[in-house]
Design a protein around this motif. Structure first.
Motif, mmCIF file in Angstrom:
data_model
loop_
_atom_site.group_PDB
_atom_site.id
_atom_site.type_symbol
_atom_site.label_atom_id
_atom_site.label_comp_id
_atom_site.label_asym_id
_atom_site.label_seq_id
_atom_site.Cartn_x
_atom_site.Cartn_y
_atom_site.Cartn_z
ATOM 1 N N ALA A 84 0.829 -1.201 0.000
ATOM 2 C CA ALA A 84 0.000 0.000 0.000
ATOM 3 C C ALA A 84 0.866 1.255 0.000
ATOM 4 C CB ALA A 84 -0.937 -0.008 1.206
ATOM 5 N N GLU A 85 1.946 1.240 0.773
ATOM 6 C CA GLU A 85 2.857 2.381 0.815
ATOM 7 C C GLU A 85 3.517 2.603 -0.551
ATOM 8 O OE1 GLU A 85 5.009 5.579 2.546
ATOM 9 O OE2 GLU A 85 3.247 4.449 3.226
ATOM 10 N N GLN A 86 3.761 1.530 -1.264
ATOM 11 C CA GLN A 86 4.382 1.626 -2.588
ATOM 12 C C GLN A 86 3.367 1.952 -3.684
ATOM 13 O OE1 GLN A 86 7.445 1.962 -1.443
ATOM 14 N NE2 GLN A 86 8.283 0.732 -3.108
ATOM 15 N N GLY A 87 2.102 2.018 -3.312
ATOM 16 C CA GLY A 87 1.063 2.318 -4.297
ATOM 17 C C GLY A 87 0.786 1.181 -5.254
ATOM 18 N N VAL A 88 0.893 -0.054 -4.762
ATOM 19 C CA VAL A 88 0.720 -1.234 -5.599
ATOM 20 C C VAL A 88 -0.582 -1.941 -5.227
ATOM 21 C CG1 VAL A 88 1.641 -3.527 -6.121
ATOM 22 C CG2 VAL A 88 3.180 -1.567 -5.939
ATOM 23 N N ASP A 89 -1.409 -2.177 -6.230
ATOM 24 C CA ASP A 89 -2.644 -2.929 -6.012
ATOM 25 C C ASP A 89 -2.338 -4.419 -5.952
ATOM 26 O OD1 ASP A 89 -4.295 -0.671 -6.045
ATOM 27 O OD2 ASP A 89 -4.477 -0.716 -8.228
ATOM 28 N N CYS A 90 -2.901 -5.073 -4.960
ATOM 29 C CA CYS A 90 -2.712 -6.514 -4.848
ATOM 30 C C CYS A 90 -3.831 -7.084 -3.993
ATOM 31 C CB CYS A 90 -1.351 -6.846 -4.213
ATOM 32 S SG CYS A 90 -1.161 -6.262 -2.508
ATOM 33 N N THR A 91 -3.966 -8.386 -4.027
ATOM 34 C CA THR A 91 -4.854 -9.070 -3.099
ATOM 35 C C THR A 91 -3.996 -9.817 -2.087
ATOM 36 O OG1 THR A 91 -4.993 -11.015 -4.536
ATOM 37 C CG2 THR A 91 -6.673 -9.312 -4.812
ATOM 38 N N VAL A 92 -4.554 -10.003 -0.907
ATOM 39 C CA VAL A 92 -3.808 -10.604 0.202
ATOM 40 C C VAL A 92 -4.386 -11.974 0.514
ATOM 41 C CG1 VAL A 92 -3.074 -10.353 2.596
ATOM 42 C CG2 VAL A 92 -3.323 -8.322 1.138
ATOM 43 N N HIS A 93 -3.512 -12.950 0.609
ATOM 44 C CA HIS A 93 -3.919 -14.297 0.982
ATOM 45 C C HIS A 93 -3.252 -14.649 2.311
ATOM 46 C CE1 HIS A 93 -5.051 -18.502 0.722
ATOM 47 N NE2 HIS A 93 -3.783 -18.846 0.918
ATOM 48 N N PRO A 94 -4.030 -14.701 3.410
ATOM 49 C CA PRO A 94 -3.421 -15.063 4.699
ATOM 50 C C PRO A 94 -2.910 -16.500 4.670
ATOM 51 C CG PRO A 94 -5.611 -14.084 4.980
ATOM 52 C CD PRO A 94 -5.468 -14.417 3.531
ATOM 53 N N VAL A 95 -1.738 -16.692 5.231
ATOM 54 C CA VAL A 95 -1.158 -18.027 5.345
ATOM 55 C C VAL A 95 -1.485 -18.553 6.731
ATOM 56 C CG1 VAL A 95 0.966 -19.379 5.272
ATOM 57 C CG2 VAL A 95 0.671 -17.428 3.739
#
Length: 287
Positions: A84-95
Protein backbone atom coordinates in the motif's frame (compact mmCIF):
# COMPACT_ATOMS: atom_id res chain seq x y z
CA UNK A 1 20.27 -0.52 -22.00
CA UNK A 2 19.97 -0.65 -18.22
CA UNK A 3 20.46 2.06 -15.62
CA UNK A 4 23.15 1.32 -13.03
CA UNK A 5 23.14 3.41 -9.86
CA UNK A 6 25.49 3.62 -6.84
CA UNK A 7 23.26 1.49 -4.58
CA UNK A 8 23.51 -1.58 -6.84
CA UNK A 9 24.51 -4.88 -5.26
CA UNK A 10 28.05 -4.88 -6.67
CA UNK A 11 28.70 -1.49 -5.04
CA UNK A 12 26.90 -2.25 -1.78
CA UNK A 13 28.53 -5.60 -1.01
CA UNK A 14 32.12 -6.61 -0.35
CA UNK A 15 34.15 -9.70 0.55
CA UNK A 16 36.31 -10.31 3.62
CA UNK A 17 38.06 -8.02 6.05
CA UNK A 18 39.87 -6.39 3.14
CA UNK A 19 36.44 -5.33 1.82
CA UNK A 20 37.26 -6.47 -1.69
CA UNK A 21 34.70 -5.74 -4.41
CA UNK A 22 32.01 -8.41 -4.62
CA UNK A 23 32.51 -10.74 -7.60
CA UNK A 24 30.03 -11.84 -10.19
CA UNK A 25 29.19 -15.49 -9.74
CA UNK A 26 26.96 -17.63 -11.93
CA UNK A 27 26.03 -21.30 -11.97
CA UNK A 28 23.31 -23.11 -13.92
CA UNK A 29 22.00 -26.64 -14.26
CA UNK A 30 18.93 -28.23 -15.80
CA UNK A 31 16.65 -30.50 -13.77
CA UNK A 32 13.20 -31.86 -14.65
CA UNK A 33 12.58 -29.16 -17.24
CA UNK A 34 13.70 -26.30 -14.97
CA UNK A 35 16.84 -24.23 -15.39
CA UNK A 36 18.22 -23.67 -11.89
CA UNK A 37 20.51 -20.65 -11.46
CA UNK A 38 22.57 -19.55 -8.47
CA UNK A 39 24.21 -16.19 -8.86
CA UNK A 40 25.44 -12.96 -7.33
CA UNK A 41 25.09 -10.07 -7.10
CA UNK A 42 21.88 -8.25 -7.97
CA UNK A 43 18.86 -6.63 -6.45
CA UNK A 44 15.57 -8.25 -7.41
CA UNK A 45 14.46 -5.08 -9.16
CA UNK A 46 17.52 -5.23 -11.42
CA UNK A 47 16.46 -8.62 -12.78
CA UNK A 48 12.69 -8.70 -12.59
CA UNK A 49 12.06 -7.84 -16.24
CA UNK A 50 14.37 -10.68 -17.31
CA UNK A 51 12.62 -13.17 -15.05
CA UNK A 52 9.05 -12.29 -15.99
CA UNK A 53 9.33 -12.01 -19.79
CA UNK A 54 7.74 -15.41 -20.26
CA UNK A 55 6.10 -15.72 -16.84
CA UNK A 56 2.41 -15.78 -16.07
CA UNK A 57 0.85 -12.37 -15.56
CA UNK A 58 0.10 -13.13 -11.90
CA UNK A 59 2.94 -13.19 -9.38
CA UNK A 60 2.84 -14.09 -5.68
CA UNK A 61 5.15 -12.49 -3.12
CA UNK A 62 5.57 -15.55 -0.93
CA UNK A 63 8.05 -14.19 1.61
CA UNK A 64 9.47 -10.81 2.48
CA UNK A 65 11.73 -9.43 5.22
CA UNK A 66 13.08 -5.90 5.51
CA UNK A 67 14.28 -3.27 7.95
CA UNK A 68 13.10 -0.50 5.64
CA UNK A 69 9.53 -0.53 7.02
CA UNK A 70 9.38 -0.85 10.80
CA UNK A 71 6.80 0.10 13.43
CA UNK A 72 7.84 2.07 16.51
CA UNK A 73 8.43 -1.21 18.36
CA UNK A 74 10.84 -2.21 15.54
CA UNK A 75 8.50 -4.89 14.23
CA UNK A 76 8.33 -5.19 10.46
CA UNK A 77 5.26 -3.97 8.62
CA UNK A 78 3.06 -6.61 7.06
CA UNK A 79 3.78 -7.03 3.34
CA UNK A 80 0.30 -5.72 2.51
CA UNK A 81 1.11 -2.42 4.26
CA UNK A 82 4.36 -2.17 2.32
CA UNK A 83 2.48 -2.73 -0.94
CA UNK A 84 0.00 0.00 0.00
CA UNK A 85 2.86 2.38 0.81
CA UNK A 86 4.38 1.63 -2.59
CA UNK A 87 1.06 2.32 -4.30
CA UNK A 88 0.72 -1.23 -5.60
CA UNK A 89 -2.64 -2.93 -6.01
CA UNK A 90 -2.71 -6.51 -4.85
CA UNK A 91 -4.85 -9.07 -3.10
CA UNK A 92 -3.81 -10.60 0.20
CA UNK A 93 -3.92 -14.30 0.98
CA UNK A 94 -3.42 -15.06 4.70
CA UNK A 95 -1.16 -18.03 5.35
CA UNK A 96 -2.44 -20.29 8.07
CA UNK A 97 -0.51 -21.08 11.23
CA UNK A 98 0.18 -24.53 9.81
CA UNK A 99 2.44 -22.95 7.18
CA UNK A 100 3.68 -19.67 8.62
CA UNK A 101 6.32 -21.42 10.72
CA UNK A 102 8.35 -22.25 7.61
CA UNK A 103 11.36 -20.03 6.95
CA UNK A 104 10.35 -19.93 3.28
CA UNK A 105 6.85 -18.58 3.92
CA UNK A 106 5.58 -15.27 5.22
CA UNK A 107 2.41 -14.68 7.23
CA UNK A 108 0.58 -13.47 4.14
CA UNK A 109 0.97 -13.77 0.39
CA UNK A 110 0.64 -10.78 -1.93
CA UNK A 111 -0.93 -11.58 -5.30
CA UNK A 112 -0.28 -8.94 -7.95
CA UNK A 113 0.19 -8.40 -11.68
CA UNK A 114 3.76 -8.94 -12.82
CA UNK A 115 3.86 -5.38 -14.20
CA UNK A 116 3.45 -4.10 -10.62
CA UNK A 117 6.71 -5.68 -9.46
CA UNK A 118 9.06 -2.87 -10.63
CA UNK A 119 7.07 -0.35 -8.58
CA UNK A 120 6.83 -2.71 -5.61
CA UNK A 121 10.60 -3.28 -5.73
CA UNK A 122 11.57 0.33 -6.38
CA UNK A 123 14.99 1.45 -5.17
CA UNK A 124 13.96 3.40 -2.08
CA UNK A 125 13.76 0.30 0.17
CA UNK A 126 15.64 -2.96 0.67
CA UNK A 127 14.08 -6.41 1.09
CA UNK A 128 16.67 -8.82 2.46
CA UNK A 129 14.60 -12.00 2.14
CA UNK A 130 12.36 -12.16 -0.90
CA UNK A 131 10.62 -15.08 -2.55
CA UNK A 132 8.54 -14.71 -5.70
CA UNK A 133 6.68 -17.20 -7.88
CA UNK A 134 4.26 -16.80 -10.75
CA UNK A 135 0.93 -18.60 -10.94
CA UNK A 136 -1.76 -18.97 -13.60
CA UNK A 137 -4.42 -16.26 -13.57
CA UNK A 138 -7.35 -16.83 -11.24
CA UNK A 139 -5.48 -18.89 -8.65
CA UNK A 140 -7.91 -19.80 -5.87
CA UNK A 141 -7.22 -19.69 -2.12
CA UNK A 142 -7.02 -23.49 -2.12
CA UNK A 143 -4.43 -23.37 -4.91
CA UNK A 144 -2.41 -20.78 -2.99
CA UNK A 145 -2.48 -23.05 0.06
CA UNK A 146 -1.20 -25.88 -2.13
CA UNK A 147 1.56 -23.56 -3.35
CA UNK A 148 2.50 -22.81 0.26
CA UNK A 149 2.68 -26.52 1.03
CA UNK A 150 4.84 -27.25 -2.02
CA UNK A 151 7.31 -24.44 -1.30
CA UNK A 152 7.38 -25.00 2.45
CA UNK A 153 8.27 -28.68 2.09
CA UNK A 154 10.75 -28.37 -0.80
CA UNK A 155 14.42 -29.10 -0.24
CA UNK A 156 17.20 -26.85 -1.46
CA UNK A 157 18.59 -29.36 -3.97
CA UNK A 158 15.45 -30.12 -5.94
CA UNK A 159 13.59 -27.94 -8.44
CA UNK A 160 10.43 -26.32 -7.13
CA UNK A 161 8.59 -25.58 -10.38
CA UNK A 162 7.72 -29.21 -11.23
CA UNK A 163 5.70 -29.20 -7.99
CA UNK A 164 3.77 -26.05 -8.95
CA UNK A 165 1.19 -26.63 -11.65
CA UNK A 166 1.49 -23.94 -14.33
CA UNK A 167 4.24 -21.86 -12.70
CA UNK A 168 7.13 -20.73 -14.91
CA UNK A 169 9.56 -18.88 -12.63
CA UNK A 170 10.66 -18.87 -8.99
CA UNK A 171 13.03 -16.39 -7.39
CA UNK A 172 14.68 -16.35 -3.98
CA UNK A 173 16.96 -13.47 -3.04
CA UNK A 174 19.01 -12.84 0.09
CA UNK A 175 20.32 -9.40 1.08
CA UNK A 176 19.81 -8.18 -2.51
CA UNK A 177 22.94 -10.12 -3.30
CA UNK A 178 22.79 -13.92 -3.45
CA UNK A 179 19.96 -15.22 -5.57
CA UNK A 180 18.47 -18.47 -6.72
CA UNK A 181 16.28 -18.65 -9.80
CA UNK A 182 14.26 -21.34 -11.50
CA UNK A 183 12.73 -20.88 -14.92
CA UNK A 184 11.13 -23.06 -17.54
CA UNK A 185 12.46 -20.66 -20.20
CA UNK A 186 15.80 -21.91 -21.60
CA UNK A 187 16.73 -18.34 -22.60
CA UNK A 188 16.74 -17.08 -19.00
CA UNK A 189 20.22 -18.34 -17.94
CA UNK A 190 22.01 -16.42 -20.70
CA UNK A 191 19.81 -13.36 -20.08
CA UNK A 192 20.65 -13.39 -16.37
CA UNK A 193 24.39 -13.78 -17.01
CA UNK A 194 24.30 -10.96 -19.56
CA UNK A 195 22.46 -8.68 -17.13
CA UNK A 196 24.98 -9.45 -14.37
CA UNK A 197 27.86 -8.57 -16.68
CA UNK A 198 26.24 -5.22 -17.48
CA UNK A 199 25.58 -4.51 -13.79
CA UNK A 200 29.17 -5.35 -12.85
CA UNK A 201 30.64 -3.19 -15.61
CA UNK A 202 28.29 -0.35 -14.69
CA UNK A 203 29.35 -0.56 -11.06
CA UNK A 204 32.92 0.26 -12.15
CA UNK A 205 31.75 3.34 -14.04
CA UNK A 206 29.14 4.80 -11.72
CA UNK A 207 30.56 7.43 -9.38
CA UNK A 208 33.59 8.07 -11.56
CA UNK A 209 34.05 11.73 -12.50
CA UNK A 210 30.97 12.58 -10.46
CA UNK A 211 28.65 10.37 -12.52
CA UNK A 212 25.65 9.44 -10.33
CA UNK A 213 24.30 6.79 -12.72
CA UNK A 214 25.22 5.26 -16.04
CA UNK A 215 23.28 3.56 -18.83
CA UNK A 216 24.99 0.35 -19.88
CA UNK A 217 24.20 -1.91 -22.85
CA UNK A 218 23.78 -5.60 -22.21
CA UNK A 219 25.93 -7.98 -24.25
CA UNK A 220 24.38 -9.70 -27.24
CA UNK A 221 22.90 -13.04 -26.21
CA UNK A 222 25.60 -14.95 -28.08
CA UNK A 223 28.24 -13.78 -25.56
CA UNK A 224 26.71 -15.31 -22.39
CA UNK A 225 25.56 -18.30 -24.43
CA UNK A 226 29.20 -18.91 -25.43
CA UNK A 227 30.30 -18.71 -21.81
CA UNK A 228 27.62 -21.14 -20.64
CA UNK A 229 28.56 -23.46 -23.49
CA UNK A 230 32.13 -23.52 -22.17
CA UNK A 231 31.23 -23.98 -18.51
CA UNK A 232 28.09 -23.86 -16.33
CA UNK A 233 30.05 -22.17 -13.51
CA UNK A 234 31.73 -18.76 -13.74
CA UNK A 235 33.13 -16.08 -11.52
CA UNK A 236 34.07 -12.60 -12.70
CA UNK A 237 35.77 -9.47 -11.40
CA UNK A 238 36.44 -6.06 -12.89
CA UNK A 239 39.84 -6.05 -14.54
CA UNK A 240 40.32 -2.49 -15.72
CA UNK A 241 38.06 0.56 -15.95
CA UNK A 242 39.39 3.45 -17.95
CA UNK A 243 37.20 6.18 -19.36
CA UNK A 244 34.38 4.38 -21.13
CA UNK A 245 36.05 0.96 -21.41
CA UNK A 246 35.62 -1.76 -18.77
CA UNK A 247 37.06 -5.26 -18.78
CA UNK A 248 35.66 -8.16 -16.77
CA UNK A 249 37.98 -11.09 -16.09
CA UNK A 250 36.02 -14.35 -16.09
CA UNK A 251 37.18 -17.68 -14.66
CA UNK A 252 35.48 -21.02 -15.33
CA UNK A 253 35.02 -23.16 -12.22
CA UNK A 254 34.42 -26.85 -11.67
CA UNK A 255 31.56 -26.07 -9.27
CA UNK A 256 29.67 -23.00 -8.19
CA UNK A 257 31.46 -20.39 -6.10
CA UNK A 258 30.51 -19.88 -2.46
CA UNK A 259 31.35 -17.01 -0.14
CA UNK A 260 34.61 -17.71 1.66
CA UNK A 261 36.27 -19.42 -1.28
CA UNK A 262 39.29 -17.64 -2.68
CA UNK A 263 38.89 -16.03 -6.06
CA UNK A 264 40.80 -17.71 -8.90
CA UNK A 265 44.11 -16.10 -9.81
CA UNK A 266 43.82 -17.00 -13.49
CA UNK A 267 41.19 -15.86 -15.97
CA UNK A 268 39.90 -17.86 -18.92
CA UNK A 269 37.95 -15.17 -20.77
CA UNK A 270 37.84 -11.37 -20.77
CA UNK A 271 34.61 -9.55 -21.58
CA UNK A 272 35.17 -5.94 -22.64
CA UNK A 273 32.55 -3.20 -22.67
CA UNK A 274 33.15 -0.25 -24.97
CA UNK A 275 30.52 2.15 -23.65
CA UNK A 276 31.13 4.78 -26.29
CA UNK A 277 30.44 2.31 -29.11
CA UNK A 278 27.81 0.45 -27.09
CA UNK A 279 29.31 -2.97 -27.74
CA UNK A 280 30.76 -5.93 -25.83
CA UNK A 281 33.58 -8.21 -26.94
CA UNK A 282 34.66 -11.57 -25.56
CA UNK A 283 38.21 -12.89 -26.00
CA UNK A 284 40.38 -15.56 -24.39
CA UNK A 285 42.47 -14.24 -21.52
CA UNK A 286 46.18 -13.89 -22.16
CA UNK A 287 48.10 -16.75 -20.55
Amino acid sequence: MIEVEPHGAFNANCVGLERLPFPLSFSVREADGSWMINAAAARAGELIDVLTRTANHTVVVVNLATTSFLHEDHQQWRPSLIAAEQGVDCTVHPVGAWASGSIELGEEFLVMHRDSLPRFLSNDWWPYELLLVDVPAGATPDQLDELALAIGTATGDEPVLPRLDGSRFWFSGHDDCYLAIESTDPAVPASVLGRLLALLAGSALVGADGVSSVRVPEPHGSLPEQLIGESPHWIGVVGTASGTVVTVKLSALSRRWRLGQELPERADQVATLDLERGVWHLAPAES
